[in-house]
Motif scaffolding. Structure first.
Motif, PDB file in Angstrom:
ATOM      1  N   TYR A   1      -4.811  -2.896  -6.611  1.00 37.93           N
ATOM      2  CA  TYR A   1      -5.436  -3.456  -5.402  1.00 37.93           C
ATOM      3  C   TYR A   1      -5.289  -4.975  -5.372  1.00 37.93           C
ATOM      4  CZ  TYR A   1      -8.871  -5.124  -2.082  1.00 37.93           C
ATOM      5  OH  TYR A   1      -9.470  -5.784  -1.026  1.00 37.93           O
ATOM      6  N   HIS A   2      -5.505  -5.620  -6.507  1.00 38.69           N
ATOM      7  CA  HIS A   2      -5.525  -7.085  -6.528  1.00 38.69           C
ATOM      8  C   HIS A   2      -4.138  -7.711  -6.489  1.00 38.69           C
ATOM      9  CE1 HIS A   2      -9.795  -6.472  -7.588  1.00 38.69           C
ATOM     10  NE2 HIS A   2      -9.942  -7.620  -6.945  1.00 38.69           N
ATOM     11  N   VAL A   3      -3.096  -6.887  -6.504  1.00 39.15           N
ATOM     12  CA  VAL A   3      -1.752  -7.432  -6.264  1.00 39.15           C
ATOM     13  C   VAL A   3      -1.704  -8.043  -4.858  1.00 39.15           C
ATOM     14  CG1 VAL A   3       0.675  -6.847  -5.921  1.00 39.15           C
ATOM     15  CG2 VAL A   3      -0.584  -5.883  -7.867  1.00 39.15           C
ATOM     16  N   HIS A   4      -2.283  -7.346  -3.895  1.00 35.74           N
ATOM     17  CA  HIS A   4      -2.319  -7.843  -2.511  1.00 35.74           C
ATOM     18  C   HIS A   4      -3.711  -8.354  -2.137  1.00 35.74           C
ATOM     19  CE1 HIS A   4       1.711  -6.262  -1.690  1.00 35.74           C
ATOM     20  NE2 HIS A   4       1.358  -5.217  -2.407  1.00 35.74           N
ATOM     21  N   ASN A   5      -4.740  -7.832  -2.780  1.00 38.17           N
ATOM     22  CA  ASN A   5      -6.122  -8.280  -2.586  1.00 38.17           C
ATOM     23  C   ASN A   5      -6.515  -8.273  -1.108  1.00 38.17           C
ATOM     24  OD1 ASN A   5      -8.607  -9.055  -3.563  1.00 38.17           O
ATOM     25  ND2 ASN A   5      -8.116 -11.238  -3.587  1.00 38.17           N
ATOM     26  N   SER A   6      -6.235  -7.151  -0.445  1.00 39.26           N
ATOM     27  CA  SER A   6      -6.528  -7.027   0.979  1.00 39.26           C
ATOM     28  C   SER A   6      -7.121  -5.651   1.255  1.00 39.26           C
ATOM     29  CB  SER A   6      -5.256  -7.204   1.815  1.00 39.26           C
ATOM     30  OG  SER A   6      -5.483  -6.817   3.164  1.00 39.26           O
ATOM     31  N   VAL A   7      -8.241  -5.634   1.985  1.00 37.62           N
ATOM     32  CA  VAL A   7      -8.867  -4.353   2.328  1.00 37.62           C
ATOM     33  C   VAL A   7      -7.996  -3.550   3.290  1.00 37.62           C
ATOM     34  CG1 VAL A   7     -11.218  -5.141   1.895  1.00 37.62           C
ATOM     35  CG2 VAL A   7     -10.220  -5.452   4.181  1.00 37.62           C
ATOM     36  N   HIS A   8      -7.020  -4.196   3.891  1.00 36.37           N
ATOM     37  CA  HIS A   8      -6.146  -3.516   4.850  1.00 36.37           C
ATOM     38  C   HIS A   8      -4.887  -2.943   4.204  1.00 36.37           C
ATOM     39  CE1 HIS A   8      -8.586  -4.899   8.205  1.00 36.37           C
ATOM     40  NE2 HIS A   8      -8.570  -6.101   7.679  1.00 36.37           N
ATOM     41  N   HIS A   9      -4.657  -3.280   2.939  1.00 35.22           N
ATOM     42  CA  HIS A   9      -3.432  -2.793   2.297  1.00 35.22           C
ATOM     43  C   HIS A   9      -3.563  -1.305   2.017  1.00 35.22           C
ATOM     44  CE1 HIS A   9       0.388  -3.439   0.294  1.00 35.22           C
ATOM     45  NE2 HIS A   9      -0.027  -2.621  -0.655  1.00 35.22           N
ATOM     46  N   PRO A  10      -2.562  -0.507   2.374  1.00 33.70           N
ATOM     47  CA  PRO A  10      -2.661   0.950   2.167  1.00 33.70           C
ATOM     48  C   PRO A  10      -2.590   1.328   0.693  1.00 33.70           C
ATOM     49  CG  PRO A  10      -0.477   0.364   2.967  1.00 33.70           C
ATOM     50  CD  PRO A  10      -1.299  -0.890   3.032  1.00 33.70           C
ATOM     51  N   ILE A  11      -3.224   2.415   0.370  1.00 34.79           N
ATOM     52  CA  ILE A  11      -3.187   2.940  -0.993  1.00 34.79           C
ATOM     53  C   ILE A  11      -1.813   3.529  -1.289  1.00 34.79           C
ATOM     54  CG2 ILE A  11      -4.125   5.159  -0.208  1.00 34.79           C
ATOM     55  CD1 ILE A  11      -5.436   5.487  -2.936  1.00 34.79           C
ATOM     56  N   HIS A  12      -1.332   3.298  -2.504  1.00 35.15           N
ATOM     57  CA  HIS A  12      -0.100   3.935  -2.984  1.00 35.15           C
ATOM     58  C   HIS A  12      -0.462   4.649  -4.286  1.00 35.15           C
ATOM     59  CE1 HIS A  12       2.354   2.115   0.103  1.00 35.15           C
ATOM     60  NE2 HIS A  12       1.896   0.920  -0.216  1.00 35.15           N
ATOM     61  N   ASN A  13      -1.019   5.821  -4.151  1.00 34.78           N
ATOM     62  CA  ASN A  13      -1.485   6.582  -5.310  1.00 34.78           C
ATOM     63  C   ASN A  13      -0.278   7.060  -6.116  1.00 34.78           C
ATOM     64  OD1 ASN A  13      -2.730   8.513  -7.060  1.00 34.78           O
ATOM     65  ND2 ASN A  13      -4.394   8.771  -5.586  1.00 34.78           N
TER      66      ASN A  13
ATOM     67  N   ALA B   1      -2.794  16.652  -8.965  1.00 35.19           N
ATOM     68  CA  ALA B   1      -3.258  16.185 -10.277  1.00 35.19           C
ATOM     69  C   ALA B   1      -4.694  15.679 -10.198  1.00 35.19           C
ATOM     70  CB  ALA B   1      -2.340  15.073 -10.789  1.00 35.19           C
ATOM     71  N   PHE B   2      -5.447  15.911 -11.263  1.00 35.50           N
ATOM     72  CA  PHE B   2      -6.811  15.393 -11.353  1.00 35.50           C
ATOM     73  C   PHE B   2      -6.801  13.866 -11.299  1.00 35.50           C
ATOM     74  CE2 PHE B   2     -10.571  14.274 -14.079  1.00 35.50           C
ATOM     75  CZ  PHE B   2     -11.533  14.622 -13.147  1.00 35.50           C
ATOM     76  N   GLU B   3      -5.774  13.263 -11.887  1.00 34.94           N
ATOM     77  CA  GLU B   3      -5.649  11.803 -11.873  1.00 34.94           C
ATOM     78  C   GLU B   3      -5.583  11.258 -10.448  1.00 34.94           C
ATOM     79  OE1 GLU B   3      -3.459  13.127 -15.684  1.00 34.94           O
ATOM     80  OE2 GLU B   3      -3.880  13.891 -13.666  1.00 34.94           O
ATOM     81  N   TYR B   4      -4.997  12.029  -9.548  1.00 34.59           N
ATOM     82  CA  TYR B   4      -4.923  11.620  -8.136  1.00 34.59           C
ATOM     83  C   TYR B   4      -6.321  11.378  -7.574  1.00 34.59           C
ATOM     84  CZ  TYR B   4      -3.880  11.886  -3.114  1.00 34.59           C
ATOM     85  OH  TYR B   4      -3.776  11.619  -1.767  1.00 34.59           O
ATOM     86  N   LEU B   5      -7.247  12.295  -7.870  1.00 37.37           N
ATOM     87  CA  LEU B   5      -8.620  12.162  -7.381  1.00 37.37           C
ATOM     88  C   LEU B   5      -9.310  10.942  -7.987  1.00 37.37           C
ATOM     89  CD1 LEU B   5      -9.863  15.869  -7.429  1.00 37.37           C
ATOM     90  CD2 LEU B   5      -9.330  14.476  -5.410  1.00 37.37           C
TER      91      LEU B   5
END
Length: 200
Positions: free
Chosen positions: A17-29, A35-39
């Protein structure tokens, strides 16, 4: 999967998240949806975005219209957070569906997923307290105070991780059993919130 791995995923998510540090940046899971890790990653991403929304809304100079927009975003985020916690509990219910609790088995005060929810929030507290403890423009007194708080948070994470591990081991051994209640949040439901259904 150990709580150490949970923490590793949370720390990875916060760093991403802090690479871009923006609440608008989309998640790249980075994990597959099955996978449980996804959750776990999704859960922490929601928490991380909401953490920063809570910072933004506390700006004393924020435009009221913007504040209302953020508040409604936080409400949606709370619902998403609850939904993901319930998905995590569904995973554990499936994992332990063939375990028969012993005669003296007891129920925990919270489900495994809600304990993991607290672990996710702790990861955020640790990240941001570490930032304050090492902030170059802060006073030495500020850094020392934050370092003491960081030490407590790290101890708390270790204790909570141990408690979660013990809970899961007890469920697997039939010493405890899971009973999950849906949160039944009312404020977003147009049939349960009087402000919404009376406004029709």
């Amino acid at each position: 999967m150990s709580t150490e791995l949970y923490n590793k995923i949370f720390d990875q998510c916060i760093a991403d998240y802090h690479v871009h540090n923006s609440v608008h940046h989309p998640i790249h899971n980075p994990y597959g949806k099955s996978a449980f890790e996804y959750l776990l990653y999704l859960k922490n991403w929601i928490d991380t975005v909401q953490w920063h929304l809570e910072d933004i809304i506390r700006d004393p100079l924020i435009d009221p219209a913007r504040a209302l927009e953020i508040k409604r975003w936080i409400d949606r985020s709370n619902q998403e957070r609850t939904d993901v916690v319930e998905y995590i509990d569904s995973y554990f219910l499936d994992q332990y569906k063939n375990i028969t609790p012993g005669a003296g088995a007891t129920m925990n005060t919270e489900s495994p997923a809600w304990a993991i929810d607290r672990l996710s929030i702790l990861a955020l507290k640790i990240y941001h307290m570490r930032e304050e403890a090492t902030r170059p423009d802060a006073t030495p007194e500020h850094r020392d105070t934050c370092q003491r708080k960081l030490d407590i948070l790290l101890e708390q994470r270790q204790d909570l991780g141990g408690a979660i591990t013990q809970l899961l081991e007890d469920i697997a051994a039939g010493k405890k059993y899971m009973k999950v209640y849906k949160q039944m949040k009312m404020y977003n439901d147009p049939t349960l919130n009087p402000v919404l259904y009376k406004g029709k």
